[in-house]
Design a protein around this motif. Structure first.
Motif, PDB file in Angstrom:
ATOM      1  N   LEU A 149     -10.829   7.161 -72.281  1.00  0.00           N
ATOM      2  CA  LEU A 149     -11.899   6.741 -73.188  1.00  0.00           C
ATOM      3  C   LEU A 149     -12.122   5.245 -73.029  1.00  0.00           C
ATOM      4  O   LEU A 149     -11.174   4.491 -72.830  1.00  0.00           O
ATOM      5  N   GLU A 168     -17.025   3.198 -76.376  1.00  0.00           N
ATOM      6  CA  GLU A 168     -17.288   4.520 -76.934  1.00  0.00           C
ATOM      7  C   GLU A 168     -16.378   4.785 -78.138  1.00  0.00           C
ATOM      8  O   GLU A 168     -16.806   5.351 -79.149  1.00  0.00           O
ATOM      9  N   THR A 169     -15.131   4.364 -78.035  1.00  0.00           N
ATOM     10  CA  THR A 169     -14.181   4.581 -79.120  1.00  0.00           C
ATOM     11  C   THR A 169     -14.620   3.809 -80.358  1.00  0.00           C
ATOM     12  O   THR A 169     -14.597   4.344 -81.473  1.00  0.00           O
ATOM     13  N   ARG A 207     -17.771   5.549 -81.953  1.00  0.00           N
ATOM     14  CA  ARG A 207     -17.408   6.758 -82.717  1.00  0.00           C
ATOM     15  C   ARG A 207     -16.658   6.391 -83.987  1.00  0.00           C
ATOM     16  O   ARG A 207     -16.846   7.004 -85.037  1.00  0.00           O
ATOM     17  N   GLN A 237     -12.189  13.951 -81.927  1.00  0.00           N
ATOM     18  CA  GLN A 237     -13.390  14.540 -81.320  1.00  0.00           C
ATOM     19  C   GLN A 237     -13.249  14.612 -79.802  1.00  0.00           C
ATOM     20  O   GLN A 237     -13.867  15.439 -79.147  1.00  0.00           O
ATOM     21  N   GLN A 238     -12.450  13.700 -79.240  1.00  0.00           N
ATOM     22  CA  GLN A 238     -12.370  13.557 -77.773  1.00  0.00           C
ATOM     23  C   GLN A 238     -11.077  14.126 -77.187  1.00  0.00           C
ATOM     24  O   GLN A 238     -10.910  14.133 -75.974  1.00  0.00           O
ATOM     25  N   THR A 239     -10.131  14.498 -78.065  1.00  0.00           N
ATOM     26  CA  THR A 239      -8.794  14.869 -77.555  1.00  0.00           C
ATOM     27  C   THR A 239      -8.337  16.230 -78.076  1.00  0.00           C
ATOM     28  O   THR A 239      -7.132  16.483 -78.157  1.00  0.00           O
ATOM     29  N   THR A 254      -6.820  11.952 -71.190  1.00  0.00           N
ATOM     30  CA  THR A 254      -8.233  11.689 -71.463  1.00  0.00           C
ATOM     31  C   THR A 254      -8.467  10.191 -71.330  1.00  0.00           C
ATOM     32  O   THR A 254      -7.672   9.404 -71.855  1.00  0.00           O
TER      33      THR A 254
END
Ligand code: ADP
Length: 257
Positions: A166, A170-171, A174, A97-99, A164
């Motif tokens: 993180l 947060e990791t 998620r 989702q973040q990468t 990125t």
């Protein structure tokens, strides 16, 4: 130690632990509930599969273990090995989702970006004749850093591979959201839907691989598919070999994947 709540999970955060799995096993034996997470900023004695060392420096990643305690009789002991596939898929989804979808899953349970290992997962458990009593699911994910020691030439981090940055919090948050959904699917429908979701993210399927056996012997072949129980089928010299996650290490022909 500090208590926090993420996505409905109790998270016990420690500045430093020998190993989050050791702490989690201790709490699991004392009856700690399903879903509790032990998070450490640093592990002095982090472990991977087969008692291998896992480097867990402060500020470089998320090092945590979740306690899994299904209803008694719900999960057979031999099904427990499936949990690492659930965990690997959940962390891959969370990080993707973040990468921009950079993360791939190397069979059975490593996450890689550009062929570098950024995450490992392992599971320990206690079962009775009725089935799984509890399991502890340990996960280490490298979020920061480029300066890995020389004995980890294939290690990477989300930062080193995607630029990125993180946070561990947060990791973990998620991951827990993804995990809860996949865990419910696994309990209801078994490992097949999990493996179907892993296949398109696999860094292993379809590739030529080296298989390293416990006695150090190596053979090469092509990774064809996963069986319904998660075993990897490798074709070598015209013969299909069925590899179980606990028994072998699988590597690429030239490098880590
Ligand atoms: P395998 O790679 O055989 O599946 P594990 O997933 O249990 O083994 O991971 C342990 C191995 O991962 C160690 O032997 C070491 O080579 C490597 N390793 C240790 N710490 C890290 C880390 N922080 N990042 C990437 N790889 C690591």
């Amino acid at each position: 130690m500090e208590t926090m709540f993420f996505a409905g999970h109790k998270v016990l955060r420690f500045p430093v632990l020998d190993s989050t799995n050791i702490q989690a096993k201790h709490l699991a034996r004392e009856g700690e509930a399903h879903g509790t997470v032990i998070l450490a900023d640093e592990q002095t004695c982090g472990r991977g599969r087969l008692n291998r060392k896992w480097l867990s420096r402060p500020g470089y990643g998320a090092w945590f273990t979740m306690i899994i305690r299904p209803e008694m009789g719900r999960v057979r002991a031999e099904q427990t090995a499936g949990l690492v596939f659930v965990a690997a898929l959940a962390m891959a989804q969370a990080l993707n989702q973040q990468t921009d979808g950079a993360v791939r899953i190397k069979w059975p349970n490593d996450l890689v970006i550009h062929g570098r290992k950024i995450c490992g997962a392992m599971c320990e458990m206690s079962a009775t004749t009725e089935g799984l009593e509890w399991a502890v699911l340990g996960i280490g994910v490298n979020l920061r850093g480029r300066d890995f020691p020389a004995d980890l030439p294939w290690a990477g981090s989300v930062e080193s591979e995607t630029a990125t940055i993180l946070s561990a919090e947060e990791t973990l948050h998620r991951f827990l959201i993804c995990f809860d959904e996949l865990y419910a699917l696994w309990l209801a429908d078994g490992l097949s839907p999990i493996l179907r979701a892993i296949s398109p993210l696999s860094a292993t399927l379809g590739r030529q691989v080296r298989v390293i056996q416990p006695d150090g012997k190596i053979f090469t072949g092509r990774a064809l598919r996963m069986q319904d129980d998660g075993a990897l089928v490798v074709e070598s010299a015209g013969i299909e070999q069925v590899l179980r996650a606990g028994d072998v290490s699988v590597r690429g022909m030239m490098d880590y994947i």
